[in-house]
Design a protein around this motif. Structure first.
Motif, PDB file in Angstrom:
ATOM      1  N   LEU A  23      29.817  33.972 -20.256  1.00 53.55           N
ATOM      2  CA  LEU A  23      28.045  33.456 -20.507  1.00 53.55           C
ATOM      3  C   LEU A  23      27.364  34.537 -21.046  1.00 53.55           C
ATOM      4  CD1 LEU A  23      25.886  31.125 -20.576  1.00 53.55           C
ATOM      5  CD2 LEU A  23      25.221  31.534 -18.344  1.00 53.55           C
ATOM      6  N   MET A  24      27.691  36.034 -20.315  1.00 48.68           N
ATOM      7  CA  MET A  24      26.795  37.382 -20.680  1.00 48.68           C
ATOM      8  C   MET A  24      27.098  37.686 -21.244  1.00 48.68           C
ATOM      9  SD  MET A  24      27.893  38.997 -16.611  1.00 48.68           S
ATOM     10  CE  MET A  24      26.750  40.007 -16.915  1.00 48.68           C
TER      11      MET A  24
ATOM     12  N   TRP B  27      25.139  38.405 -26.657  1.00 54.35           N
ATOM     13  CA  TRP B  27      24.634  38.946 -28.293  1.00 54.35           C
ATOM     14  C   TRP B  27      22.697  38.264 -28.635  1.00 54.35           C
ATOM     15  CZ3 TRP B  27      26.802  40.870 -32.434  1.00 54.35           C
ATOM     16  CH2 TRP B  27      27.562  41.189 -32.049  1.00 54.35           C
ATOM     17  N   GLN B  28      22.594  37.083 -27.241  1.00 59.14           N
ATOM     18  CA  GLN B  28      21.431  36.669 -27.887  1.00 59.14           C
ATOM     19  C   GLN B  28      20.748  38.154 -28.051  1.00 59.14           C
ATOM     20  OE1 GLN B  28      19.655  33.922 -24.696  1.00 59.14           O
ATOM     21  NE2 GLN B  28      18.839  32.876 -26.475  1.00 59.14           N
ATOM     22  N   GLU B  29      20.244  38.671 -26.756  1.00 60.46           N
ATOM     23  CA  GLU B  29      19.917  39.626 -26.986  1.00 60.46           C
ATOM     24  C   GLU B  29      20.034  40.827 -27.788  1.00 60.46           C
ATOM     25  OE1 GLU B  29      18.470  43.394 -23.551  1.00 60.46           O
ATOM     26  OE2 GLU B  29      19.518  41.846 -23.056  1.00 60.46           O
TER      27      GLU B  29
ATOM     28  N   VAL C 263      33.057  35.263 -34.772  1.00 61.69           N
ATOM     29  CA  VAL C 263      34.295  35.351 -34.063  1.00 61.69           C
ATOM     30  C   VAL C 263      33.968  35.490 -32.802  1.00 61.69           C
ATOM     31  CG1 VAL C 263      36.931  36.570 -33.421  1.00 61.69           C
ATOM     32  CG2 VAL C 263      35.647  35.401 -35.887  1.00 61.69           C
ATOM     33  N   GLU C 264      33.154  36.850 -32.620  1.00 62.94           N
ATOM     34  CA  GLU C 264      32.555  37.091 -31.079  1.00 62.94           C
ATOM     35  C   GLU C 264      31.931  35.754 -30.280  1.00 62.94           C
ATOM     36  OE1 GLU C 264      32.324  40.157 -30.260  1.00 62.94           O
ATOM     37  OE2 GLU C 264      33.899  40.921 -31.315  1.00 62.94           O
ATOM     38  N   THR C 265      30.679  35.110 -30.745  1.00 64.36           N
ATOM     39  CA  THR C 265      30.231  34.029 -30.065  1.00 64.36           C
ATOM     40  C   THR C 265      31.189  32.836 -30.042  1.00 64.36           C
ATOM     41  OG1 THR C 265      29.483  33.152 -32.085  1.00 64.36           O
ATOM     42  CG2 THR C 265      28.269  34.975 -30.726  1.00 64.36           C
ATOM     43  N   SER C 266      32.528  32.641 -30.920  1.00 66.82           N
ATOM     44  CA  SER C 266      32.841  31.541 -30.728  1.00 66.82           C
ATOM     45  C   SER C 266      33.869  31.996 -29.251  1.00 66.82           C
ATOM     46  CB  SER C 266      33.484  30.988 -32.070  1.00 66.82           C
ATOM     47  OG  SER C 266      34.303  32.361 -32.249  1.00 66.82           O
ATOM     48  N   LYS C 267      34.522  32.589 -29.550  1.00 64.24           N
ATOM     49  CA  LYS C 267      35.584  33.550 -28.433  1.00 64.24           C
ATOM     50  C   LYS C 267      35.164  33.570 -27.073  1.00 64.24           C
ATOM     51  CE  LYS C 267      37.009  38.332 -30.668  1.00 64.24           C
ATOM     52  NZ  LYS C 267      36.746  38.096 -28.834  1.00 64.24           N
ATOM     53  N   ALA C 268      33.941  34.340 -26.854  1.00 64.33           N
ATOM     54  CA  ALA C 268      33.202  34.452 -25.952  1.00 64.33           C
ATOM     55  C   ALA C 268      33.930  34.343 -24.465  1.00 64.33           C
ATOM     56  CB  ALA C 268      32.035  34.559 -25.934  1.00 64.33           C
TER      57      ALA C 268
END
Length: 302
Positions: free
Chosen positions: A65-66, A71-73, A49-54
């Motif tokens: 994008l930030m 999340w990648q980091e 959810v966090e990444t799909s709605k970023a």
């Protein structure tokens, strides 16, 4: 220790609420999982959810994008045993520690979303296979990690998860076409090969884009073609049912919302702008949807 335990409980409660709020059709699927799998599944789904709605919740695409880069980091930090003061990350760290979730799947998921976020709105995918790969990287990986969290090791279950993830991903991209069109990403998820075939590709001023304004005929034909690919994946997943372990079936319940969405698209004759798609849950009454999920769960089907 008591404080840490309270913090972790709050983190998991936050994950459940996030999934319930932003991904309700899958929230109902997760409730059918065995109790010992639910915590991990909700943490993993909340991460999704966090990444799909970023990108959707950000006022500026650069901010979205930030968030994805954060999340990648964060994944790297979690696997380096560094603490992060964010509830989903805290719950995810606990799940990773308890169930030895593969880092590669989580990295693959967020990196696919980063690449999509960096894509120019005028950069149209060439083929359906490109969208299938995106669905595999973002949706199938979520099913792989959920299977892993339940200690389920099965090649057949993984293959079924791959097909269900691709089907789900493709259908959700189709459902989101009106939203992306409203954000000036004109038809960015209808690939060139499909747009060309159905006369939707427009070349103007040195750039190409997919025309979505025609809500009948050619657009519906393009949606039908892509939905047919999703349907083929669901059929392939079900053909594997005889070899999939029974304990994996609840994890594969996301095939149900995928089928419901596909059936709704059929009902509206593949017109993604039809308002009936937005009613209830994926276009069907909530009670009917819940009964369908319960029926499949009770029968150990997907």
């Amino acid at each position: 220790m008591k404080g840490a335990s309270t913090t972790l409980r709050s983190a998991f409660s936050f994950c459940v609420q996030q999934v319930r709020t932003y991904d309700y059709h899958h929230y109902l699927c997760l409730l059918e999982l065995p109790p010992d799998m639910r915590k991990a599944a909700f943490a993993l789904r909340a991460f999704n959810v966090e990444t799909s709605k970023a990108m959707d919740v950000a006022s500026d695409p650069r901010i979205g994008l930030m968030r994805l880069l954060w999340w990648q980091e964060a994944i790297d930090k979690i696997y380096s045993s560094k603490s992060i003061e964010q509830p989903v990350a805290q719950a995810l760290a606990s799940v990773i520690s308890d169930h030895k979730i593969s880092k590669g799947w989580l990295k693959r998921s967020v990196e696919a979303r980063i690449n999509d976020a960096r894509r120019d709105p005028n950069d149209i995918p060439n083929s359906i296979s490109e969208l299938e790969k995106y669905a595999e990287d973002t949706v199938s990986t979520l099913l792989y990690t959920t299977l892993q969290s339940g200690g389920i090791r099965s090649t057949a279950a993984d293959h079924a998860a791959s097909h269900i993830g691709k089907a789900s991903g493709l259908l959700l991209l189709l459902r989101s076409l009106p939203y992306h069109a409203s954000k000036s990403r004109q038809g960015s998820y209808i690939p060139i090969e499909v747009a060309l075939k159905h006369g939707l590709l427009v070349k103007e001023g040195g750039r190409s884009y997919v025309q979505l304004e025609s809500r009948e005929g050619s657009l519906s034909d393009a949606v039908f073609e892509m939905a047919s690919v999703a349907n083929a994946h669901l059929e392939k997943a079900r053909q594997l049912a005889g070899t999939v372990p029974v304990e994996a079936c609840p994890v594969l319940l996301p095939s149900v919302p995928a089928q419901v969405l596909l059936d709704t698209l059929r009902k509206v004759e593949f017109n993604v702008f039809d308002p009936r798609l937005l009613r209830g849950i994926l276009g069907v009454p909530p009670l009917w949807y819940q009964m369908k999920v319960k029926w499949h769960s009770w029968r150990r089907k997907y």
